[in-house]
Design a protein around this motif. Structure first.
Motif, PDB file in Angstrom:
ATOM      1  N   THR A  12      -8.774  -7.595  -8.042  1.00 58.83           N
ATOM      2  CA  THR A  12      -8.149  -6.309  -8.337  1.00 58.83           C
ATOM      3  C   THR A  12      -8.612  -5.236  -7.365  1.00 58.83           C
ATOM      4  OG1 THR A  12      -8.040  -6.888 -10.679  1.00 58.83           O
ATOM      5  CG2 THR A  12      -7.795  -4.557 -10.116  1.00 58.83           C
ATOM      6  N   PHE A  13      -7.647  -4.451  -6.875  1.00 63.77           N
ATOM      7  CA  PHE A  13      -7.950  -3.318  -6.010  1.00 63.77           C
ATOM      8  C   PHE A  13      -8.080  -2.060  -6.845  1.00 63.77           C
ATOM      9  CE2 PHE A  13      -6.015  -6.233  -2.975  1.00 63.77           C
ATOM     10  CZ  PHE A  13      -6.840  -6.075  -1.859  1.00 63.77           C
ATOM     11  N   PRO A  14      -8.926  -1.128  -6.428  1.00 67.82           N
ATOM     12  CA  PRO A  14      -9.056   0.130  -7.180  1.00 67.82           C
ATOM     13  C   PRO A  14      -7.760   0.932  -7.129  1.00 67.82           C
ATOM     14  CG  PRO A  14     -10.264   0.221  -5.091  1.00 67.82           C
ATOM     15  CD  PRO A  14      -9.825  -1.200  -5.270  1.00 67.82           C
ATOM     16  N   SER A  15      -7.591   1.824  -8.087  1.00 70.67           N
ATOM     17  CA  SER A  15      -6.353   2.608  -8.172  1.00 70.67           C
ATOM     18  C   SER A  15      -6.166   3.509  -6.954  1.00 70.67           C
ATOM     19  CB  SER A  15      -6.357   3.455  -9.442  1.00 70.67           C
ATOM     20  OG  SER A  15      -7.482   4.330  -9.446  1.00 70.67           O
ATOM     21  N   SER A  16      -7.254   3.841  -6.278  1.00 67.94           N
ATOM     22  CA  SER A  16      -7.170   4.709  -5.104  1.00 67.94           C
ATOM     23  C   SER A  16      -6.760   3.961  -3.839  1.00 67.94           C
ATOM     24  CB  SER A  16      -8.532   5.373  -4.854  1.00 67.94           C
ATOM     25  OG  SER A  16      -9.533   4.389  -4.645  1.00 67.94           O
ATOM     26  N   PHE A  17      -6.739   2.643  -3.887  1.00 70.78           N
ATOM     27  CA  PHE A  17      -6.398   1.829  -2.714  1.00 70.78           C
ATOM     28  C   PHE A  17      -4.885   1.882  -2.487  1.00 70.78           C
ATOM     29  CE2 PHE A  17      -5.600  -2.037  -0.301  1.00 70.78           C
ATOM     30  CZ  PHE A  17      -6.688  -2.098   0.563  1.00 70.78           C
ATOM     31  N   THR A  18      -4.464   2.155  -1.261  1.00 67.81           N
ATOM     32  CA  THR A  18      -3.043   2.334  -0.936  1.00 67.81           C
ATOM     33  C   THR A  18      -2.403   1.012  -0.530  1.00 67.81           C
ATOM     34  OG1 THR A  18      -3.405   4.614  -0.220  1.00 67.81           O
ATOM     35  CG2 THR A  18      -1.418   3.519   0.583  1.00 67.81           C
ATOM     36  N   LEU A  19      -1.296   0.669  -1.181  1.00 66.23           N
ATOM     37  CA  LEU A  19      -0.526  -0.527  -0.865  1.00 66.23           C
ATOM     38  C   LEU A  19       0.871  -0.113  -0.431  1.00 66.23           C
ATOM     39  CD1 LEU A  19      -1.613  -2.635  -3.958  1.00 66.23           C
ATOM     40  CD2 LEU A  19      -2.275  -3.114  -1.592  1.00 66.23           C
ATOM     41  N   GLY A  20       1.363  -0.714   0.644  1.00 67.68           N
ATOM     42  CA  GLY A  20       2.683  -0.311   1.104  1.00 67.68           C
ATOM     43  C   GLY A  20       3.227  -1.194   2.196  1.00 67.68           C
ATOM     44  N   ALA A  21       4.197  -0.666   2.929  1.00 68.03           N
ATOM     45  CA  ALA A  21       4.860  -1.414   3.994  1.00 68.03           C
ATOM     46  C   ALA A  21       5.154  -0.454   5.145  1.00 68.03           C
ATOM     47  CB  ALA A  21       6.150  -2.056   3.485  1.00 68.03           C
ATOM     48  N   ALA A  22       5.476  -1.035   6.300  1.00 67.78           N
ATOM     49  CA  ALA A  22       5.628  -0.240   7.512  1.00 67.78           C
ATOM     50  C   ALA A  22       6.858  -0.676   8.305  1.00 67.78           C
ATOM     51  CB  ALA A  22       4.375  -0.379   8.384  1.00 67.78           C
ATOM     52  N   THR A  23       7.374   0.268   9.113  1.00 70.42           N
ATOM     53  CA  THR A  23       8.464   0.002  10.049  1.00 70.42           C
ATOM     54  C   THR A  23       8.252   0.883  11.279  1.00 70.42           C
ATOM     55  OG1 THR A  23       9.904   1.745   9.184  1.00 70.42           O
ATOM     56  CG2 THR A  23      10.131  -0.448   8.185  1.00 70.42           C
ATOM     57  N   TYR A  83       4.821   4.418   2.419  1.00 73.79           N
ATOM     58  CA  TYR A  83       5.733   3.843   3.406  1.00 73.79           C
ATOM     59  C   TYR A  83       5.416   4.467   4.753  1.00 73.79           C
ATOM     60  CZ  TYR A  83      10.085   3.139   6.059  1.00 73.79           C
ATOM     61  OH  TYR A  83      11.007   2.821   7.028  1.00 73.79           O
ATOM     62  N   ARG A  84       5.071   3.628   5.705  1.00 74.41           N
ATOM     63  CA  ARG A  84       4.781   4.091   7.058  1.00 74.41           C
ATOM     64  C   ARG A  84       6.030   3.916   7.923  1.00 74.41           C
ATOM     65  NH1 ARG A  84       1.900   1.002  11.750  1.00 74.41           N
ATOM     66  NH2 ARG A  84       1.651   2.676  13.275  1.00 74.41           N
ATOM     67  N   ALA A 368     -18.328   6.624   9.568  1.00 74.02           N
ATOM     68  CA  ALA A 368     -17.806   7.869   9.005  1.00 74.02           C
ATOM     69  C   ALA A 368     -16.300   7.835   8.770  1.00 74.02           C
ATOM     70  CB  ALA A 368     -18.149   9.043   9.921  1.00 74.02           C
ATOM     71  N   LEU A 369     -15.627   6.785   9.270  1.00 78.88           N
ATOM     72  CA  LEU A 369     -14.167   6.745   9.204  1.00 78.88           C
ATOM     73  C   LEU A 369     -13.666   5.729   8.187  1.00 78.88           C
ATOM     74  CD1 LEU A 369     -12.845   6.985  12.884  1.00 78.88           C
ATOM     75  CD2 LEU A 369     -12.438   8.578  11.003  1.00 78.88           C
ATOM     76  N   PRO A 370     -12.934   6.159   7.162  1.00 78.82           N
ATOM     77  CA  PRO A 370     -12.214   5.187   6.327  1.00 78.82           C
ATOM     78  C   PRO A 370     -11.181   4.447   7.187  1.00 78.82           C
ATOM     79  CG  PRO A 370     -12.207   7.387   5.345  1.00 78.82           C
ATOM     80  CD  PRO A 370     -12.706   7.542   6.740  1.00 78.82           C
ATOM     81  N   ILE A 371     -10.902   3.211   6.829  1.00 80.63           N
ATOM     82  CA  ILE A 371      -9.982   2.374   7.601  1.00 80.63           C
ATOM     83  C   ILE A 371      -8.783   2.008   6.741  1.00 80.63           C
ATOM     84  CG2 ILE A 371      -9.685   0.125   8.740  1.00 80.63           C
ATOM     85  CD1 ILE A 371     -12.680   0.225   9.405  1.00 80.63           C
ATOM     86  N   MET A 372      -7.595   2.079   7.338  1.00 79.31           N
ATOM     87  CA  MET A 372      -6.395   1.571   6.689  1.00 79.31           C
ATOM     88  C   MET A 372      -5.793   0.486   7.564  1.00 79.31           C
ATOM     89  SD  MET A 372      -2.926   3.528   5.360  1.00 79.31           S
ATOM     90  CE  MET A 372      -3.739   4.138   3.879  1.00 79.31           C
ATOM     91  N   VAL A 373      -5.497  -0.667   6.985  1.00 80.84           N
ATOM     92  CA  VAL A 373      -4.745  -1.709   7.696  1.00 80.84           C
ATOM     93  C   VAL A 373      -3.299  -1.228   7.730  1.00 80.84           C
ATOM     94  CG1 VAL A 373      -4.062  -4.123   7.766  1.00 80.84           C
ATOM     95  CG2 VAL A 373      -6.322  -3.494   6.891  1.00 80.84           C
ATOM     96  N   MET A 374      -2.861  -0.740   8.877  1.00 83.17           N
ATOM     97  CA  MET A 374      -1.534  -0.148   8.966  1.00 83.17           C
ATOM     98  C   MET A 374      -0.462  -1.150   9.349  1.00 83.17           C
ATOM     99  SD  MET A 374      -1.851   3.743  10.270  1.00 83.17           S
ATOM    100  CE  MET A 374      -2.630   4.980   9.234  1.00 83.17           C
ATOM    101  N   GLU A 375      -0.859  -2.307   9.835  1.00 83.82           N
ATOM    102  CA  GLU A 375       0.094  -3.394  10.081  1.00 83.82           C
ATOM    103  C   GLU A 375      -0.616  -4.726   9.897  1.00 83.82           C
ATOM    104  OE1 GLU A 375       2.275  -3.540  13.740  1.00 83.82           O
ATOM    105  OE2 GLU A 375       2.676  -1.383  13.741  1.00 83.82           O
ATOM    106  N   TRP A 425       3.487  -5.441   7.463  1.00 80.73           N
ATOM    107  CA  TRP A 425       4.497  -5.412   8.512  1.00 80.73           C
ATOM    108  C   TRP A 425       5.359  -6.650   8.329  1.00 80.73           C
ATOM    109  CZ3 TRP A 425       6.019  -1.773  11.850  1.00 80.73           C
ATOM    110  CH2 TRP A 425       7.025  -2.151  12.753  1.00 80.73           C
ATOM    111  N   SER A 426       6.633  -6.493   7.999  1.00 75.06           N
ATOM    112  CA  SER A 426       7.350  -5.234   7.975  1.00 75.06           C
ATOM    113  C   SER A 426       8.212  -5.192   6.725  1.00 75.06           C
ATOM    114  CB  SER A 426       8.236  -5.140   9.224  1.00 75.06           C
ATOM    115  OG  SER A 426       9.035  -3.997   9.249  1.00 75.06           O
ATOM    116  N   LEU A 427       8.667  -3.996   6.390  1.00 78.65           N
ATOM    117  CA  LEU A 427       9.579  -3.876   5.256  1.00 78.65           C
ATOM    118  C   LEU A 427      10.852  -4.676   5.490  1.00 78.65           C
ATOM    119  CD1 LEU A 427      10.302  -2.362   2.539  1.00 78.65           C
ATOM    120  CD2 LEU A 427      11.532  -0.733   4.000  1.00 78.65           C
ATOM    121  N   LEU A 428      11.440  -4.544   6.673  1.00 80.59           N
ATOM    122  CA  LEU A 428      12.734  -5.158   6.996  1.00 80.59           C
ATOM    123  C   LEU A 428      12.631  -6.066   8.208  1.00 80.59           C
ATOM    124  CD1 LEU A 428      14.886  -1.880   6.891  1.00 80.59           C
ATOM    125  CD2 LEU A 428      14.827  -3.617   5.096  1.00 80.59           C
ATOM    126  N   ASP A 429      13.429  -7.118   8.241  1.00 83.93           N
ATOM    127  CA  ASP A 429      13.656  -7.815   9.497  1.00 83.93           C
ATOM    128  C   ASP A 429      14.207  -6.805  10.499  1.00 83.93           C
ATOM    129  OD1 ASP A 429      12.887 -10.305   8.499  1.00 83.93           O
ATOM    130  OD2 ASP A 429      14.925 -10.861   7.934  1.00 83.93           O
TER     131      ASP A 429
END
Length: 495
Positions: A12-23, A83-84, A368-375, A425-429
């Motif tokens: 389980t991920f914490p509620s503050s953890f961001t889940l999404g998709a990118a294009t 959504y990125r 000092a930097l939080p990290i987000m997996v953006m793709e 990566w990615s929301l759409l083909d």
């Protein structure tokens, strides 16, 4: 039908953890001659014979420009936290500077409002490679210092227009590809093949990053907004202890050429020494590094595979021709193809462990930097079939890939990595750059003839993850046999 393949989650991920998709804009939008948009270097490059597999262009792509409401509804159905997307610079400023196209800016303003209305946080990338062609013609693109200052003005305009609503900003996406693939190897737009130009472009991207961060700080008013950059910091592993020099060489020109100026305010001494046969770095002017090194709120990381490297045993510095290679120093390096690894449709090795170790190491390097997996994602061949009288794409390989990498991200969290989000990566083909429309990375299938969208198994998997915040697994046995290995027995949709 998909539910029969999904199990309950256990991590389980914490509620503050961001889940999404990118294009990215040029990969999905289409509408390249509509709404006042000007041409980009990718329009020019893709229309140049021989540059793109199958002669493909991004003229239509996934036609998101005309299907934006449908795509937003799909995002809401997925339950994305974020959504990125990238903003097309030539859609906002057709000539790259001076004149603002209000219709183009309004398109993105409406997109941001529509995301917020659906409870989805906008994550904006200012540059995902589609530089206005006018700036390439006028200044030589990123070869020209003037382009960095044009980017600052563009960032200021977009920041002022959207800065009251956008949650996360990224200045650039993978400046490595902008510079070394675009101006060094010729693989990407604009197709330059000069290592000195690639290094100059890298510096001007670093400079423009700092200028854009300052512009966003001046204009963004949303109090909790965060400013970042999305780097494809490569996970590099030497093939043996004797190959650590190969790892150092590649790390300097692939990673530290950007993390040095942006995150430390300096170019690494070994990089300057390694590249002295290509340039004297005289384009770095007094005060530039202080501009490059601006405080960030977040570090975006794109991850696809581990780069296993070794020294080229046949390299002879006395006879080797310098130049015409992928990047400065690449003639000294070999990339090792590990035979034991499963591979994606792009022939990239699948190593979730690499992502886990990468996130832990980066958190230690930049605490000092939080990290987000953006793709993070994978291309695999997809087939639309009919199951239970409905179209379906049973992309088990992609779903397994995402499950494994999300689990790796969770393991990194438990090891103390400061990871705050994961975007698929990615929301759409979409249009996959020089590879055209062959590779499919999307969790939503796009029929490029009819533009019909069909959520894949991986989309249902992500929807479950977003809803439960726990990593859903895949059933083993009858469910997978029925819908996986026997998928060829189902009727294929051909139209």
């Amino acid at each position: 039908m998909y539910d029969r393949l999904l199990q309950s989650g256990e991590l389980t991920f914490p509620s503050s953890f961001t889940l999404g998709a990118a294009t990215a804009a040029y990969q999905i939008e289409g509408g390249v001659r509509e709404g006042g948009r000007g041409p980009s270097i990718w329009d020019t490059f893709s229309h140049t014979p021989g540059k793109i597999e199958g002669g493909a262009t991004g003229d239509v792509a996934a036609d998101h420009y005309h299907h934006v409401d449908e795509d937003l509804d799909l995002m809401a159905w997925l339950g994305l936290d974020a959504y990125r997307f990238s903003i097309s610079w030539p859609r906002v400023m057709p000539s790259g500077e001076e004149v603002v196209n209000q219709e183009g800016l309004a398109f993105y303003s409406q997109l941001v409002d529509s995301l917020l209305h659906r409870g989805i946080q906008p994550v904006v990338t200012l540059n995902h490679w589609d530089l206005p062609q006018a700036l390439e013609d006028k200044y030589g693109g990123w070869r020209g210092r003037e382009t960095a200052f044009a980017f600052e003005k563009y960032a200021e305009i977009v920041g002022a227009a959207l800065g009251d609503r956008v949650a996360i900003w990224s200045t650039h996406n993978e400046p490595w590809n902008n510079s070394f693939s675009g101006y060094g190897s010729g693989a990407f737009a604009p197709g330059g093949t000069n290592h000195a130009d690639a290094l100059k472009a890298a510096h001007h991207l670093n400079l423009s990053h700092g200028l854009a961060v300052k512009a966003l700080r001046r204009t963004v008013t949303r109090e909790d907004a965060r400013i970042s950059v999305a780097l494809n910091i490569f996970r590099i592993e030497a093939d043996s202890p004797a190959d650590t020099e190969a790892a150092r060489l590649f790390d300097a020109v692939a990673n530290r050429v950007f993390t040095g100026p942006m995150l430390r305010g300096e170019y690494p001494t070994d990089l300057l020494e390694d590249t002295r046969q290509f340039t004297d770095w005289s384009f770095v002017l007094p005060g530039d590094l202080a501009i490059c090194h601006q405080p960030l709120d977040l570090l975006g990381v794109n991850y696809y595979e581990v780069m296993h490297v070794r020294l080229n045993p046949s390299f002879d510095p006395d006879t080797e021709k310098i130049g015409g290679t992928a990047f400065p120093g690449s003639e000294r390096i070999e990339f090792v193809r590990r035979a034991e690894l499963d591979r994606t449709g792009m022939d990239w090795g699948i190593e979730p462990r690499g992502l886990e170790d990468h996130l832990v190491a980066l958190s230690a390097e930049f605490p000092a930097l939080p990290i987000m997996v953006m793709e993070n994602g994978a291309s695999f061949p997809d087939t639309v079939v009919v199951i239970d009288d409905r179209p379906a794409v049973m992309d088990l390989d992609r779903t397994k890939y995402l499950e494994a990498h999300v689990r790796a991200t969770h393991r990194a969290l438990t090891r103390g990595a400061h990871v705050v989000g994961y975007l698929v990566w990615s929301l759409l083909d979409n249009f996959e750059w020089a590879a055209g429309y062959g590779p499919r990375f999307g969790i939503i299938h796009v029929d490029y003839e009819t533009l019909k969208r069909t959520p894949k198994l991986s989309a249902y998997w992500l929807r479950t993850l977003c809803a439960t915040r726990a990593t859903p697994g895949l059933t083993q046995g009858p469910g997978e046999r029925e819908y996986g290995t026997a998928v060829a027995d189902w009727p294929v949709i051909t139209g």
